[in-house]
Motif scaffolding. Structure first.
Motif, PDB file in Angstrom:
ATOM      1  N   MET A  92      18.234 -10.279 -17.762  1.00 18.94           N
ATOM      2  CA  MET A  92      16.877 -10.763 -17.642  1.00 18.94           C
ATOM      3  C   MET A  92      16.509 -10.972 -16.177  1.00 18.94           C
ATOM      4  SD  MET A  92      14.493 -11.342 -19.728  1.00 18.94           S
ATOM      5  CE  MET A  92      12.926 -12.119 -19.825  1.00 18.94           C
ATOM      6  N   ASP A  93      17.495 -11.364 -15.359  1.00 24.14           N
ATOM      7  CA  ASP A  93      17.205 -11.594 -13.946  1.00 24.14           C
ATOM      8  C   ASP A  93      16.845 -10.305 -13.233  1.00 24.14           C
ATOM      9  OD1 ASP A  93      17.581 -14.303 -14.097  1.00 24.14           O
ATOM     10  OD2 ASP A  93      19.737 -14.174 -13.687  1.00 24.14           O
ATOM     11  N   SER A  94      17.502  -9.193 -13.598  1.00 27.62           N
ATOM     12  CA  SER A  94      17.189  -7.926 -12.935  1.00 27.62           C
ATOM     13  C   SER A  94      15.794  -7.456 -13.300  1.00 27.62           C
ATOM     14  CB  SER A  94      18.228  -6.868 -13.291  1.00 27.62           C
ATOM     15  OG  SER A  94      18.163  -6.572 -14.675  1.00 27.62           O
ATOM     16  N   LEU A  95      15.352  -7.744 -14.526  1.00 26.43           N
ATOM     17  CA  LEU A  95      14.005  -7.395 -14.939  1.00 26.43           C
ATOM     18  C   LEU A  95      12.976  -8.170 -14.123  1.00 26.43           C
ATOM     19  CD1 LEU A  95      12.196  -5.811 -16.870  1.00 26.43           C
ATOM     20  CD2 LEU A  95      12.350  -7.735 -18.444  1.00 26.43           C
ATOM     21  N   GLY A  96      13.224  -9.443 -13.909  1.00 28.51           N
ATOM     22  CA  GLY A  96      12.318 -10.258 -13.099  1.00 28.51           C
ATOM     23  C   GLY A  96      12.305  -9.820 -11.657  1.00 28.51           C
ATOM     24  N   ALA A  97      13.459  -9.445 -11.117  1.00 33.50           N
ATOM     25  CA  ALA A  97      13.536  -8.977  -9.735  1.00 33.50           C
ATOM     26  C   ALA A  97      12.807  -7.652  -9.585  1.00 33.50           C
ATOM     27  CB  ALA A  97      14.997  -8.837  -9.309  1.00 33.50           C
ATOM     28  N   ARG A  98      12.948  -6.769 -10.590  1.00 29.82           N
ATOM     29  CA  ARG A  98      12.245  -5.489 -10.531  1.00 29.82           C
ATOM     30  C   ARG A  98      10.735  -5.702 -10.599  1.00 29.82           C
ATOM     31  NH1 ARG A  98      13.220  -2.163 -15.322  1.00 29.82           N
ATOM     32  NH2 ARG A  98      11.108  -2.674 -15.898  1.00 29.82           N
ATOM     33  N   PHE A  99      10.302  -6.628 -11.451  1.00 33.86           N
ATOM     34  CA  PHE A  99       8.881  -6.943 -11.558  1.00 33.86           C
ATOM     35  C   PHE A  99       8.351  -7.486 -10.230  1.00 33.86           C
ATOM     36  CE2 PHE A  99       5.454  -9.987 -12.458  1.00 33.86           C
ATOM     37  CZ  PHE A  99       4.534  -9.115 -13.014  1.00 33.86           C
ATOM     38  N   ASP A 100       9.134  -8.361  -9.586  1.00 38.09           N
ATOM     39  CA  ASP A 100       8.712  -8.917  -8.294  1.00 38.09           C
ATOM     40  C   ASP A 100       8.598  -7.833  -7.235  1.00 38.09           C
ATOM     41  OD1 ASP A 100       8.535 -11.445  -9.312  1.00 38.09           O
ATOM     42  OD2 ASP A 100      10.496 -12.105  -8.578  1.00 38.09           O
ATOM     43  N   THR A 101       9.521  -6.886  -7.196  1.00 39.52           N
ATOM     44  CA  THR A 101       9.437  -5.815  -6.193  1.00 39.52           C
ATOM     45  C   THR A 101       8.275  -4.884  -6.489  1.00 39.52           C
ATOM     46  OG1 THR A 101      11.051  -4.482  -7.400  1.00 39.52           O
ATOM     47  CG2 THR A 101      11.892  -5.874  -5.614  1.00 39.52           C
ATOM     48  N   GLU A 102       8.018  -4.613  -7.797  1.00 40.59           N
ATOM     49  CA  GLU A 102       6.859  -3.788  -8.147  1.00 40.59           C
ATOM     50  C   GLU A 102       5.564  -4.497  -7.770  1.00 40.59           C
ATOM     51  OE1 GLU A 102       7.124  -2.831 -12.272  1.00 40.59           O
ATOM     52  OE2 GLU A 102       8.850  -1.504 -11.999  1.00 40.59           O
ATOM     53  N   LEU A 103       5.510  -5.809  -8.021  1.00 42.60           N
ATOM     54  CA  LEU A 103       4.316  -6.582  -7.681  1.00 42.60           C
ATOM     55  C   LEU A 103       4.115  -6.610  -6.167  1.00 42.60           C
ATOM     56  CD1 LEU A 103       2.017  -8.350  -8.822  1.00 42.60           C
ATOM     57  CD2 LEU A 103       3.510 -10.313  -8.458  1.00 42.60           C
ATOM     58  N   LEU A 104       5.194  -6.746  -5.420  1.00 41.74           N
ATOM     59  CA  LEU A 104       5.099  -6.748  -3.969  1.00 41.74           C
ATOM     60  C   LEU A 104       4.623  -5.395  -3.447  1.00 41.74           C
ATOM     61  CD1 LEU A 104       5.517  -8.336  -1.368  1.00 41.74           C
ATOM     62  CD2 LEU A 104       7.875  -7.538  -1.344  1.00 41.74           C
ATOM     63  N   ALA A 105       5.141  -4.314  -4.015  1.00 37.62           N
ATOM     64  CA  ALA A 105       4.698  -2.977  -3.604  1.00 37.62           C
ATOM     65  C   ALA A 105       3.232  -2.771  -3.942  1.00 37.62           C
ATOM     66  CB  ALA A 105       5.553  -1.909  -4.278  1.00 37.62           C
ATOM     67  N   LEU A 106       2.820  -3.227  -5.111  1.00 37.01           N
ATOM     68  CA  LEU A 106       1.419  -3.116  -5.505  1.00 37.01           C
ATOM     69  C   LEU A 106       0.535  -3.962  -4.601  1.00 37.01           C
ATOM     70  CD1 LEU A 106      -0.328  -1.739  -7.599  1.00 37.01           C
ATOM     71  CD2 LEU A 106      -0.005  -3.708  -9.078  1.00 37.01           C
ATOM     72  N   PHE A 107       1.015  -5.139  -4.226  1.00 36.19           N
ATOM     73  CA  PHE A 107       0.258  -5.994  -3.317  1.00 36.19           C
ATOM     74  C   PHE A 107       0.129  -5.351  -1.942  1.00 36.19           C
ATOM     75  CE2 PHE A 107       0.035  -9.644  -0.322  1.00 36.19           C
ATOM     76  CZ  PHE A 107      -1.211 -10.100  -0.712  1.00 36.19           C
ATOM     77  N   GLN A 108       1.167  -4.665  -1.483  1.00 37.76           N
ATOM     78  CA  GLN A 108       1.092  -3.954  -0.208  1.00 37.76           C
ATOM     79  C   GLN A 108       0.061  -2.825  -0.284  1.00 37.76           C
ATOM     80  OE1 GLN A 108       2.429  -5.009   2.545  1.00 37.76           O
ATOM     81  NE2 GLN A 108       3.471  -6.653   1.472  1.00 37.76           N
ATOM     82  N   ASP A 109      -0.016  -2.137  -1.430  1.00 33.69           N
ATOM     83  CA  ASP A 109      -1.055  -1.113  -1.622  1.00 33.69           C
ATOM     84  C   ASP A 109      -2.441  -1.731  -1.557  1.00 33.69           C
ATOM     85  OD1 ASP A 109       0.867   0.835  -1.926  1.00 33.69           O
ATOM     86  OD2 ASP A 109       0.721   0.900  -4.122  1.00 33.69           O
ATOM     87  N   TYR A 110      -2.580  -2.909  -2.163  1.00 32.88           N
ATOM     88  CA  TYR A 110      -3.859  -3.621  -2.149  1.00 32.88           C
ATOM     89  C   TYR A 110      -4.267  -3.973  -0.722  1.00 32.88           C
ATOM     90  CZ  TYR A 110      -6.909  -7.724  -2.637  1.00 32.88           C
ATOM     91  OH  TYR A 110      -7.918  -8.630  -2.515  1.00 32.88           O
ATOM     92  N   ARG A 111      -3.314  -4.505   0.057  1.00 33.13           N
ATOM     93  CA  ARG A 111      -3.616  -4.854   1.451  1.00 33.13           C
ATOM     94  C   ARG A 111      -3.992  -3.611   2.257  1.00 33.13           C
ATOM     95  NH1 ARG A 111      -3.120 -10.337   3.199  1.00 33.13           N
ATOM     96  NH2 ARG A 111      -3.307  -9.286   5.179  1.00 33.13           N
ATOM     97  N   ALA A 112      -3.302  -2.499   2.018  1.00 38.18           N
ATOM     98  CA  ALA A 112      -3.628  -1.253   2.711  1.00 38.18           C
ATOM     99  C   ALA A 112      -5.032  -0.781   2.324  1.00 38.18           C
ATOM    100  CB  ALA A 112      -2.594  -0.181   2.380  1.00 38.18           C
ATOM    101  N   ASP A 113      -5.397  -0.949   1.052  1.00 37.61           N
ATOM    102  CA  ASP A 113      -6.737  -0.575   0.610  1.00 37.61           C
ATOM    103  C   ASP A 113      -7.791  -1.457   1.266  1.00 37.61           C
ATOM    104  OD1 ASP A 113      -8.532   0.960  -0.921  1.00 37.61           O
ATOM    105  OD2 ASP A 113      -8.633  -0.614  -2.445  1.00 37.61           O
ATOM    106  N   LEU A 114      -7.527  -2.753   1.378  1.00 36.81           N
ATOM    107  CA  LEU A 114      -8.456  -3.660   2.059  1.00 36.81           C
ATOM    108  C   LEU A 114      -8.655  -3.252   3.520  1.00 36.81           C
ATOM    109  CD1 LEU A 114      -7.521  -7.295   0.950  1.00 36.81           C
ATOM    110  CD2 LEU A 114      -9.612  -6.060   0.461  1.00 36.81           C
ATOM    111  N   ARG A 115      -7.563  -2.929   4.196  1.00 40.30           N
ATOM    112  CA  ARG A 115      -7.649  -2.528   5.601  1.00 40.30           C
ATOM    113  C   ARG A 115      -8.386  -1.212   5.755  1.00 40.30           C
ATOM    114  NH1 ARG A 115      -1.851  -4.741   6.004  1.00 40.30           N
ATOM    115  NH2 ARG A 115      -2.263  -6.811   6.824  1.00 40.30           N
ATOM    116  N   HIS A 116      -8.173  -0.281   4.822  1.00 41.55           N
ATOM    117  CA  HIS A 116      -8.881   1.000   4.870  1.00 41.55           C
ATOM    118  C   HIS A 116     -10.387   0.796   4.697  1.00 41.55           C
ATOM    119  CE1 HIS A 116      -9.722   5.217   4.287  1.00 41.55           C
ATOM    120  NE2 HIS A 116     -10.338   4.917   3.156  1.00 41.55           N
ATOM    121  N   GLN A 117     -10.770  -0.048   3.740  1.00 41.85           N
ATOM    122  CA  GLN A 117     -12.182  -0.347   3.537  1.00 41.85           C
ATOM    123  C   GLN A 117     -12.776  -1.017   4.772  1.00 41.85           C
ATOM    124  OE1 GLN A 117     -12.216  -2.785   0.029  1.00 41.85           O
ATOM    125  NE2 GLN A 117     -12.635  -1.062  -1.315  1.00 41.85           N
TER     126      GLN A 117
END
Length: 108
Positions: free
Chosen positions: A1-26
């Motif tokens: 269960m811990d690896s699932l949570g860690a994977r979710f956190d890394t996916e969320l962090l990567a998605l958040f980085q995409d969001y920040r890049a989109d904000l900067r592009h706009q």
């Protein structure tokens, strides 16, 4: 269960980085539009007071947008990120992405 949570956190962090890049592009795109409009407005009517007021308002709005794009007010828990993530899931689900469709079904 811990690896699932860690994977979710890394996916969320990567998605958040995409969001920040989109904000900067706009923001960069808005800065370019602002620069072009500023030059045109100053060239068209140099002494008009309403043009200067419009430039001041637009500058104020752009400074506020810079604070969001480059500041630390946006987090993975912020509403701006959640709206962006939901909009992205809806767009991908509309194109037939199964994982986005499953995420949207789990939310509702």
């Amino acid at each position: 269960m811990d690896s699932l949570g860690a994977r979710f956190d890394t996916e969320l962090l990567a998605l958040f980085q995409d969001y920040r890049a989109d904000l900067r592009h706009q923001f960069r795109r808005n800065c370019f539009g602002y620069s072009v409009a500023l030059v045109l407005l100053i060239a068209v009517s140099f002494a008009s007071a309403w043009v200067l007021i419009g430039i001041a308002v637009w500058t104020f709005m752009l400074v506020g947008e810079a604070g969001v794009a480059y500041g630390h007010s946006e987090t993975p828990d912020s509403m701006g990120f959640r709206r962006w993530q939901s909009r992205r899931d809806w767009e991908r689900a509309g194109r037939g992405d199964k994982s986005s469709l499953k995420r949207l079904q789990n939310v509702q």
